[in-house]
Design an enzyme around this catalytic site. Sequence first.
Site, PDB file in Angstrom:
ATOM      1  N   SER A  32       0.819  -1.215   0.000  1.00  0.00           N
ATOM      2  CA  SER A  32       0.000   0.000   0.000  1.00  0.00           C
ATOM      3  C   SER A  32       0.853   1.265   0.000  1.00  0.00           C
ATOM      4  CB  SER A  32      -0.912   0.016   1.235  1.00  0.00           C
ATOM      5  OG  SER A  32      -1.814  -1.053   1.203  1.00  0.00           O
ATOM      6  N   HIS A  63      -3.016   0.437  -4.776  1.00  0.00           N
ATOM      7  CA  HIS A  63      -2.479  -0.735  -5.469  1.00  0.00           C
ATOM      8  C   HIS A  63      -2.837  -0.613  -6.951  1.00  0.00           C
ATOM      9  CE1 HIS A  63      -1.438  -3.196  -1.851  1.00  0.00           C
ATOM     10  NE2 HIS A  63      -2.295  -2.350  -1.305  1.00  0.00           N
ATOM     11  N   HIS A  85      -5.627  -8.950  -1.274  1.00  0.00           N
ATOM     12  CA  HIS A  85      -5.591  -9.391   0.118  1.00  0.00           C
ATOM     13  C   HIS A  85      -6.714 -10.398   0.339  1.00  0.00           C
ATOM     14  CE1 HIS A  85      -4.023  -5.292  -0.176  1.00  0.00           C
ATOM     15  NE2 HIS A  85      -3.259  -5.555   0.868  1.00  0.00           N
ATOM     16  N   TYR A  87      -8.757 -10.463   2.683  1.00  0.00           N
ATOM     17  CA  TYR A  87      -9.986  -9.819   3.156  1.00  0.00           C
ATOM     18  C   TYR A  87     -10.856  -9.296   2.014  1.00  0.00           C
ATOM     19  CZ  TYR A  87      -7.478  -5.326   2.617  1.00  0.00           C
ATOM     20  OH  TYR A  87      -6.774  -4.261   2.133  1.00  0.00           O
ATOM     21  N   GLU A  88     -10.306  -9.235   0.801  1.00  0.00           N
ATOM     22  CA  GLU A  88     -11.100  -8.805  -0.348  1.00  0.00           C
ATOM     23  C   GLU A  88     -12.034  -9.903  -0.836  1.00  0.00           C
ATOM     24  OE1 GLU A  88      -8.933  -6.374  -3.376  1.00  0.00           O
ATOM     25  OE2 GLU A  88      -7.186  -6.781  -2.098  1.00  0.00           O
ATOM     26  N   ALA A 115       2.892  -2.276   4.215  1.00  0.00           N
ATOM     27  CA  ALA A 115       2.679  -1.304   5.282  1.00  0.00           C
ATOM     28  C   ALA A 115       2.237  -2.072   6.522  1.00  0.00           C
ATOM     29  CB  ALA A 115       1.610  -0.296   4.877  1.00  0.00           C
ATOM     30  N   MET A 213      -1.906  -6.900   7.034  1.00  0.00           N
ATOM     31  CA  MET A 213      -2.964  -7.743   6.468  1.00  0.00           C
ATOM     32  C   MET A 213      -2.547  -8.432   5.175  1.00  0.00           C
ATOM     33  SD  MET A 213      -6.173  -5.147   7.106  1.00  0.00           S
ATOM     34  CE  MET A 213      -6.350  -4.278   8.680  1.00  0.00           C
ATOM     35  N   SER A 214      -1.254  -8.658   5.001  1.00  0.00           N
ATOM     36  CA  SER A 214      -0.786  -9.245   3.745  1.00  0.00           C
ATOM     37  C   SER A 214       0.511 -10.003   3.985  1.00  0.00           C
ATOM     38  CB  SER A 214      -0.559  -8.127   2.712  1.00  0.00           C
ATOM     39  OG  SER A 214       0.494  -7.263   3.139  1.00  0.00           O
ATOM     40  N   ASN A 237       2.058   3.294  11.547  1.00  0.00           N
ATOM     41  CA  ASN A 237       1.343   3.722  12.755  1.00  0.00           C
ATOM     42  C   ASN A 237       1.735   2.805  13.906  1.00  0.00           C
ATOM     43  OD1 ASN A 237      -0.590   1.862  10.971  1.00  0.00           O
ATOM     44  ND2 ASN A 237      -1.034   1.444  13.132  1.00  0.00           N
ATOM     45  N   HIS A 249      -6.919   3.688   6.824  1.00  0.00           N
ATOM     46  CA  HIS A 249      -6.209   3.374   5.584  1.00  0.00           C
ATOM     47  C   HIS A 249      -5.604   4.635   4.979  1.00  0.00           C
ATOM     48  CE1 HIS A 249      -4.996   0.986   2.198  1.00  0.00           C
ATOM     49  NE2 HIS A 249      -5.644   1.766   1.354  1.00  0.00           N
TER      50      HIS A 249
END
Length: 276
Positions: A32, A63, A85, A87-88, A115, A213-214, A237, A249
């Site tokens: 990201s 992306h 990802h 989650y998609e 990230a 998340m990846s 963060n 995000h």
Amino acid sequence: MSSPAATPADAAKVIAERAPGFKPRVGIVLGSGLGGLADRIEDAVTISYADLPGFPRPGVHGHAGQLVLGKLGGEPVACMQGRVHLYEGTGPAAIKLPIRTLKLVGCETLFLTCAAGSLRTEVGPGRLMAITDHINMQGTNPLVGPNDDAFGPRFPSLTDAWHPDLTGHLAWTAEGLGIALATGVYAAWLGPTFETPAEVRMLKLLGADAVGMSTVPECIVARHCGLDVVGCAVITNLGVGLGDGEVSHDQTLRAANAAAADLERLIVGFLEGLDR
């Protein structure tokens, strides 16, 4: 009758047609807000994921969804500008096919970027962290299902999943460039929700240093098919409950963009010194 599913060989054939004779040594996956590195690739050939059979199209802002082939740091590379990802809603095949395609076109090493949120207050936004190991908290594995023996064994080992020598070379490169590079364990969270404060505390107790998340699914697929893996997370963060900053995000993209210059210098330097 439905048409047969696309295979890595189908995508590799398109790449061979678009870039005849080109054999990348290193595959790079840009996370990201980190897609700018692809603009530095020399003699670039760019192929949209839409033109590569079976390549999933990212649905997340930041992306681009294209493969860029060319020279970077003196090395032939295949750079994935964006990823999908879990989650998609994509299945494991969406993770496996692009990485296996990189293997088929000649890649020996996979450099993963992402990230991530830091679980260590002394490693704050804007820092880079070399990934030394991972914890899979996504509740699934991209190798679930029938094994493809052409790519790897049914039960692959993940000892040294993140190549120690390549990680050491990354640290050596960072020191030479004056880049403060942390090292640590990356935890893969399914998402798309960010973690709760209690979950952040749990991940710290488990030994994680950053969470995202990846990245872990791609590492697993790469190791299964014999690619060496090295990775770097851009800390965007602090985990929820560890600081006062916003976690969103948009904030992730802003922080990733701010740190992108250091990451680009690090990757180019890493490639330039790869044979030393």
